[in-house]
Design a protein around this motif. Structure first.
Motif, PDB file in Angstrom:
ATOM      1  N   SER A   1      43.578  65.997 -30.921  1.00  0.00           N
ATOM      2  CA  SER A   1      42.667  65.041 -31.554  1.00  0.00           C
ATOM      3  C   SER A   1      43.005  64.718 -33.001  1.00  0.00           C
ATOM      4  O   SER A   1      42.242  64.018 -33.669  1.00  0.00           O
ATOM      5  CB  SER A   1      41.241  65.594 -31.477  1.00  0.00           C
ATOM      6  OG  SER A   1      41.172  66.900 -32.036  1.00  0.00           O
ATOM      7  N   GLY A   2      44.134  65.214 -33.513  1.00  0.00           N
ATOM      8  CA  GLY A   2      44.494  64.924 -34.899  1.00  0.00           C
ATOM      9  C   GLY A   2      43.768  65.819 -35.885  1.00  0.00           C
ATOM     10  O   GLY A   2      43.157  66.826 -35.521  1.00  0.00           O
ATOM     11  N   GLY A   3      43.844  65.442 -37.156  1.00  0.00           N
ATOM     12  CA  GLY A   3      43.304  66.277 -38.217  1.00  0.00           C
ATOM     13  C   GLY A   3      41.923  65.867 -38.658  1.00  0.00           C
ATOM     14  O   GLY A   3      41.206  65.154 -37.958  1.00  0.00           O
ATOM     15  N   ILE A   4      41.558  66.314 -39.869  1.00  0.00           N
ATOM     16  CA  ILE A   4      40.238  66.015 -40.428  1.00  0.00           C
ATOM     17  C   ILE A   4      40.310  64.971 -41.524  1.00  0.00           C
ATOM     18  O   ILE A   4      39.281  64.553 -42.062  1.00  0.00           O
ATOM     19  CB  ILE A   4      39.580  67.287 -41.004  1.00  0.00           C
ATOM     20  CG1 ILE A   4      40.316  67.742 -42.278  1.00  0.00           C
ATOM     21  CG2 ILE A   4      39.539  68.406 -39.978  1.00  0.00           C
ATOM     22  CD1 ILE A   4      39.556  68.762 -43.104  1.00  0.00           C
ATOM     23  N   ASN A   5      41.512  64.525 -41.883  1.00  0.00           N
ATOM     24  CA  ASN A   5      41.664  63.799 -43.139  1.00  0.00           C
ATOM     25  C   ASN A   5      41.179  62.365 -43.128  1.00  0.00           C
ATOM     26  O   ASN A   5      41.166  61.696 -44.158  1.00  0.00           O
ATOM     27  CB  ASN A   5      43.113  63.878 -43.617  1.00  0.00           C
ATOM     28  CG  ASN A   5      43.421  65.206 -44.260  1.00  0.00           C
ATOM     29  OD1 ASN A   5      43.335  66.243 -43.618  1.00  0.00           O
ATOM     30  ND2 ASN A   5      43.756  65.205 -45.542  1.00  0.00           N
TER      31      ASN A   5
ATOM     32  N   LEU B   1      41.808  74.943 -43.649  1.00  0.00           N
ATOM     33  CA  LEU B   1      41.567  73.501 -43.712  1.00  0.00           C
ATOM     34  C   LEU B   1      41.730  72.955 -45.126  1.00  0.00           C
ATOM     35  O   LEU B   1      41.916  71.746 -45.312  1.00  0.00           O
ATOM     36  CB  LEU B   1      40.166  73.166 -43.183  1.00  0.00           C
ATOM     37  CG  LEU B   1      39.997  73.250 -41.665  1.00  0.00           C
ATOM     38  CD1 LEU B   1      38.585  72.839 -41.277  1.00  0.00           C
ATOM     39  CD2 LEU B   1      41.012  72.376 -40.942  1.00  0.00           C
ATOM     40  N   GLY B   2      41.673  73.809 -46.134  1.00  0.00           N
ATOM     41  CA  GLY B   2      41.909  73.352 -47.504  1.00  0.00           C
ATOM     42  C   GLY B   2      43.361  73.044 -47.787  1.00  0.00           C
ATOM     43  O   GLY B   2      43.683  72.473 -48.842  1.00  0.00           O
TER      44      GLY B   2
ATOM     45  N   GLY C   1      46.223  72.710 -42.204  1.00  0.00           N
ATOM     46  CA  GLY C   1      45.549  73.792 -41.519  1.00  0.00           C
ATOM     47  C   GLY C   1      44.912  73.255 -40.260  1.00  0.00           C
ATOM     48  O   GLY C   1      44.941  72.057 -39.985  1.00  0.00           O
ATOM     49  N   GLY C   2      44.324  74.143 -39.465  1.00  0.00           N
ATOM     50  CA  GLY C   2      43.684  73.676 -38.246  1.00  0.00           C
ATOM     51  C   GLY C   2      43.407  74.800 -37.272  1.00  0.00           C
ATOM     52  O   GLY C   2      43.193  75.952 -37.657  1.00  0.00           O
TER      53      GLY C   2
ATOM     54  N   ARG D   1      34.309  65.421 -45.102  1.00  0.00           N
ATOM     55  CA  ARG D   1      34.815  66.731 -44.682  1.00  0.00           C
ATOM     56  C   ARG D   1      35.940  67.195 -45.600  1.00  0.00           C
ATOM     57  O   ARG D   1      36.029  68.375 -45.952  1.00  0.00           O
ATOM     58  CB  ARG D   1      35.313  66.635 -43.241  1.00  0.00           C
ATOM     59  CG  ARG D   1      35.763  67.963 -42.647  1.00  0.00           C
ATOM     60  CD  ARG D   1      34.576  68.771 -42.210  1.00  0.00           C
ATOM     61  NE  ARG D   1      34.993  69.954 -41.462  1.00  0.00           N
ATOM     62  CZ  ARG D   1      34.870  71.194 -41.904  1.00  0.00           C
ATOM     63  NH1 ARG D   1      34.353  71.426 -43.092  1.00  0.00           N
ATOM     64  NH2 ARG D   1      35.247  72.211 -41.160  1.00  0.00           N
ATOM     65  N   VAL D   2      36.800  66.276 -45.983  1.00  0.00           N
ATOM     66  CA  VAL D   2      37.903  66.616 -46.881  1.00  0.00           C
ATOM     67  C   VAL D   2      37.364  67.181 -48.188  1.00  0.00           C
ATOM     68  O   VAL D   2      37.851  68.201 -48.693  1.00  0.00           O
ATOM     69  CB  VAL D   2      38.793  65.378 -47.145  1.00  0.00           C
ATOM     70  CG1 VAL D   2      39.754  65.634 -48.301  1.00  0.00           C
ATOM     71  CG2 VAL D   2      39.570  64.999 -45.890  1.00  0.00           C
ATOM     72  N   ARG D   3      36.355  66.542 -48.726  1.00  0.00           N
ATOM     73  CA  ARG D   3      35.778  67.028 -49.985  1.00  0.00           C
ATOM     74  C   ARG D   3      35.113  68.393 -49.810  1.00  0.00           C
ATOM     75  O   ARG D   3      35.120  69.214 -50.723  1.00  0.00           O
ATOM     76  CB  ARG D   3      34.778  66.007 -50.527  1.00  0.00           C
ATOM     77  CG  ARG D   3      35.424  64.719 -51.061  1.00  0.00           C
ATOM     78  CD  ARG D   3      34.405  63.823 -51.731  1.00  0.00           C
ATOM     79  NE  ARG D   3      35.021  62.657 -52.349  1.00  0.00           N
ATOM     80  CZ  ARG D   3      35.015  61.431 -51.810  1.00  0.00           C
ATOM     81  NH1 ARG D   3      34.418  61.216 -50.633  1.00  0.00           N
ATOM     82  NH2 ARG D   3      35.593  60.414 -52.431  1.00  0.00           N
TER      83      ARG D   3
END
Length: 533
Positions: free
Chosen positions: A206-210, A258-259, A472-473, A215-217
């Motif tokens: 499903s890909g990343g969070i970016n 994830l950071g 990360g993930g 969520r990134v913040r």
């Protein structure tokens, strides 16, 4: 009315990792359902937008370019860049696997599908004050990431076992199904219609969070990058929201690091945005000067792209306003500027060698007109006074002064005027070094002054941090099986590509050598398919 479906293996995500997994499983004669939340025209995901660089060591193309690499040197460079911690067991295992298997399992596999690489190996991420990539390793797909994804999609559609593939776009996976402690499929929605799909194995791709800036913040690494930036552009896509990361956590899977992200310090607002905060990433000229928000040159150690992207982000994120300016002139833009991405680089994207040669020799005039005419963060002027006024109009306020601009540009130009014998500016030293390698010489001017009357107008580009990739993930073993909080495989669940940190929940540590993303998607996908065999 809900739909109840059944398959042997379900793949949640139709990006490059999901497509590769499906292809490999079809080769084995397995029955596969591939679910993609986006419409059919966006099948392929973020890889469709990628310029298409892949990091390899020990290829024939390297040897043709006079580059003699070794697994030992490759591994030393990787570990030095990654700065792995004591708990990075699986990232290290995946890094070692990548170094050992990237040529046969990715480079040669891509070639086997008829996709080729540009004949010059590029040298990226050289390192600022210590070596990162000791040698050129960046292999650029001739046709960009778009050509690769469309080639693999055609391979899916024309596969001898096409009848065993159920490809469903517009299907959003919301949750997993379970049966006696085993992940047994997924449930979700196709538009307004709910569906369930039972499967013997489930692959998360499903890909990343970016693409989810909120969520990134939330996971932003303040220690490295400063406070979460108010000015932050989206260089991914809102579909990359990290939803299935949260679902995996709920089922006791480990989601780690994830950071650790691969962001860019050279984001500009997209001239034709497709969604809120849509950004483009520049590959900025080495002959441009980096200035702070007041128009003062950042130093004494100058910022220069192409040496350490992680450090550029760190330095920009710790600037008072978390944005900066690139100042140059028209000649520099024409010769050295590039924009990352597929469609924005039609010569590469369309495999038009004649056009590419023309751009290298005469400059990329189409790109200059796009930047100068349509990008809201780009201004042009004929004097520092006029440039300062226009920069202030973009940023708001009156921080930039002509005196600040002249204080940075003047000494730099004066050193160029005195000649290479008397160069004592580290940016000029690096330009001299860059021009020693033919892959850089063709796109790097020989000591170009900024206030050069024959090279006007002056150009200033406001750059800010751009969210791009999750490093990360979901933690996985070398078979791409998702691991639980005890380090044991979650029965029936696999993760591939960016959602797995390109392997192990963080194959690149804190810093990529660049080019490990498309290739990491392919490597993890192929290993998952082998395990499922």
């Amino acid at each position: 009315m809900s739909a109840a479906l059944e398959t042997e293996i379900v793949i949640a995500g139709g990006g490059i990792a999901g497509i590769t997994t499906a292809l490999e499983l079809l080769d084995q004669g397995r029955r596969v359902t591939l679910l993609e939340r986006a419409p059919r025209e966006r099948l392929g995901g973020l890889a469709n937008e990628a310029f298409g660089g892949m990091l390899f060591g020990g290829t024939g193309l390297q040897r043709l370019n006079g580059i003699h690499d070794s697994p030992e040197l490759f591994r030393d460079d990787w570990y030095r860049a990654a700065e792995f911690g004591p708990d990075d067991h699986w990232p290290k295992r995946w890094a070692d696997t990548y170094i050992e298997r990237c040529v046969p399992d990715v480079h040669d596999w891509v070639r086997g599908h008829g996709v080729h690489y540009f004949p010059i190996v590029h040298w990226v991420e050289r390192g600022d004050h210590r070596a990162l990539n000791s040698l050129p390793r960046y292999h650029v797909l001739w046709g960009t990431g778009l050509h690769l994804t469309q080639t693999l999609i055609r391979a899916l559609e024309n596969h001898p076992h096409r009848d065993k593939l159920d490809l469903r776009c517009g299907h959003y996976v919301e949750d997993f199904l379970t049966d006696n402690g085993r992940i047994s499929g997924v449930r979700g929605r196709a538009g307004d219609v709910p569906f369930t799909l039972t499967a013997g194995a489930t692959v998360v791709a499903s890909g990343g969070i970016n693409g989810n800036l909120q969520r990134v913040r939330q996971v932003w690494d303040r220690e490295r990058y400063g406070p979460p930036p108010a000015l932050l552009l989206n260089g991914a896509h809102p579909d990359g929201d990290g939803h299935l990361h949260e679902v995996v956590t709920r089922f006791d899977g480990r989601v780690v690091r994830l950071g650790q992200m691969w962001n860019y310090a050279t984001g500009i607002r997209h001239p034709q945005p497709q969604f809120p905060d849509h950004g483009l990433s520049l590959i900025p000229p080495r002959s441009a000067l980096w200035l702070d928000s007041a128009g003062c040159r950042i130093g004494p150690d100058p910022m220069i792209s192409g040496f350490d992207t992680h450090r550029l982000c760190r330095r920009l994120g710790n600037q008072p306003d978390q944005y900066g300016w690139l100042v140059m002139n028209r000649r520099i833009v024409l010769k050295e500027m590039a924009i990352s991405g597929s469609h924005i680089n039609p010569a590469f994207c369309r495999r038009d060698l004649l056009r590419l040669v023309k751009e290298i020799l005469l400059g990329n005039h189409e790109q200059y007109e796009l930047l100068a005419g349509q990008c809201p963060d780009v201004v042009t002027a004929t004097t520092p006074e006029e440039l300062a006024a226009k920069m202030n109009a973009v940023a708001g306020g009156d921080k930039v002064t002509a005196a600040n601009l002249r204080s940075g540009i003047g000494p730099y130009d004066a050193q160029i005027e005195r000649g290479p014998t008397f160069h004592d500016d580290d940016q000029l030293r690096r330009i001299a070094q860059l021009r020693q390698y033919r892959g850089d010489k063709a796109r790097t001017l020989k000591f170009q002054k900024i206030l050069d009357g024959s090279a006007l107008p002056l150009v200033a580009i406001r750059v800010m941090l751009l969210s791009r990739k999750s490093m990360g993930g979901i933690e996985t073993d070398l078979s791409s099986r998702v691991l639980d909080t005890r380090g044991e495989p979650l029965p029936g669940l696999y993760a591939v590509g960016e959602c797995s940190g390109f392997g192990g929940g963080g194959i690149s540590g804190i810093r990529s050598l660049e080019g490990t993303f498309l290739s990491g998607c392919i490597l993890t996908a192929r290993r998952a398919a082998r395990a499922l065999a």
